[in-house]
Design an enzyme around this catalytic site. Structure first.
Site, PDB file in Angstrom:
ATOM      1  CE  LYS A  54      -3.647  -2.592   2.151  1.00  0.00           C
ATOM      2  NZ  LYS A  54      -4.145  -2.997   3.793  1.00  0.00           N
ATOM      3  CD  GLN A  98      -3.368  -4.627   6.609  1.00  0.00           C
ATOM      4  OE1 GLN A  98      -2.960  -3.768   5.912  1.00  0.00           O
ATOM      5  NE2 GLN A  98      -3.597  -5.820   6.497  1.00  0.00           N
ATOM      6  CG  ASP A 121      -9.839  -0.369   5.385  1.00  0.00           C
ATOM      7  OD1 ASP A 121      -9.791  -0.768   4.428  1.00  0.00           O
ATOM      8  OD2 ASP A 121      -8.806  -0.878   6.422  1.00  0.00           O
TER       9      ASP A 121
END
Ligand SMILES: NC(=O)c1ccc[n+]([C@@H]2O[C@H](COP(=O)([O-])OP(=O)(O)OC[C@H]3O[C@@H](n4cnc5c(N)ncnc54)[C@H](OP(=O)(O)O)[C@@H]3O)[C@@H](O)[C@H]2O)c1
Length: 295
Positions: A54, A98, A121
């Site tokens: 990412k 994460q 997200d």
């Protein structure tokens, strides 16, 4: 012999990145540097790899990224406090934590701690609610949004189609069902969601014009479960040890590729299907967050 066409996630992701890059240029011309922060707790090698990917992609698009790594024994409070700092930081537009997290930290508490306007997200209850209500001012989770973008890229229309989703998680199955059920040309599907307690799974799958497998069970979807001419998307990622090379593993999806490729009309490669789309949507959401916060 029939061979399905590939839904190439790398190619579709490159098209999304191109549009994101143009939006970054516009923001920078206004003096705004889009920025994202990644949080990682502990030293899980897979999480480390995902965050590195990412970071690299963000850099290539001109998005500034920083990564905060907390030691594995960190408390939930410690992580929430660090998130709160970034919520208040006007130079940060997107926040990602994460997963998976060590067991002493509740994923729900973390999702709720991220400010909804920076929740790239799309896991915050406010964004989950907006998705369900069809309110476009929120953020949709990246894997489901990436799957819809893959369909759009290849001109595959779900309107009126039978869609069967294997898996009902909050990050894939449920939000994907909401997106495909929504009114509009990108949705309008008849959606069935299957899970571990569902009966007659193979029969349901065989009805599907669009079959999306997100259960994390290696090669669960066999050729006999696929309707000829269906669109098949393989979300699953299972690491299996390679007996011939000790210490090495290979990634296997939820779909038996060599059987599916003979029956489906369209099929995602795995890797190279859903994974690149997930990152592309995450960085598009980051730029969206920066645009919205800039007004
Ligand atoms: N490529 C990417 O970007 C990406 C992104 C996200 C996830 N993934 C992968 O996608 C897979 C799913 O992820 P997730 O986070 O959604 O998983 P998850 O939270 O573990 O959920 C799995 C879902 O599958 C259902 N399920 C499990 N076994 C089943 C069976 N035999 N028959 C029918 N349903 C079954 C479960 O049912 P219950 O609800 O009844 O337990 C659950 O709803 C994993 O392999 C993950 O690594 C990939």
């Amino acid at each position: 012999m029939h061979q399905a066409k590939l839904l190439d996630g790398r190619q579709a992701a490159a098209a999304v990145h191109e549009r994101t890059r143009a939006r970054v240029r516009k923001l920078r011309a206004r003096g705004i540097e889009p920025a994202v922060v990644f949080f990682r707790v502990g030293d899980d090698p897979a999480s480390e790899l995902y965050v590195r990917r990412k970071e690299k992609q963000a850099r290539e698009l001109g998005i500034r990224s920083e990564t905060v790594v907390l030691p594995a024994p960190s408390t939930e409070r410690e992580l929430l406090d660090r998130i709160e700092e970034k919520n208040r930081d006007p130079g940060i537009h997107g926040i990602l934590v994460q997963m998976p997290l060590p067991q002493q930290i509740r994923a729900e508490a973390v999702c709720q701690a991220i400010h909804p306007a920076k929740d790239i997200d799309g896991f915050h209850p406010v964004n989950a609610g907006k998705l369900l209500l069809g309110d476009p001012s929120g953020f949709a989770p990246c894997t489901p949004a990436g799957i819809c973008e893959l369909f759009r890229h290849y001109g595959l229309v779900t309107s009126g189609a039978e869609v069967v989703i294997l898996g009902r998680s909050n990050i894939v199955g449920k939000p994907l069902a909401a997106l495909l059920l929504a009114r509009g040309s990108q949705g309008d599907a008849t959606v069935t969601v299957l899970h571990s307690q569902s009966r007659h799974i193979a029969e349901h799958c065989r009805r599907a014009d669009f079959l999306i497998a997100a259960i994390g069970k290696a090669e669960f979807v066999r050729g006999s479960m696929i309707k000829p001419g269906a669109v098949v998307v393989d979300v699953g990622v299972t690491r299996l040890p390679l007996p011939s090379v000790p210490g090495k593993s290979r990634i296997v999806g939820d779909v038996h590729f060599s059987e599916a490729v003979r029956i489906a009309a369209w099929l995602t490669p795995n890797p190279g299907g859903v994974g690149p789309m997930t990152i592309a949507m995450l960085l598009a959401n980051t730029v969206e967050a920066a645009e919205r916060l800039a007004g």
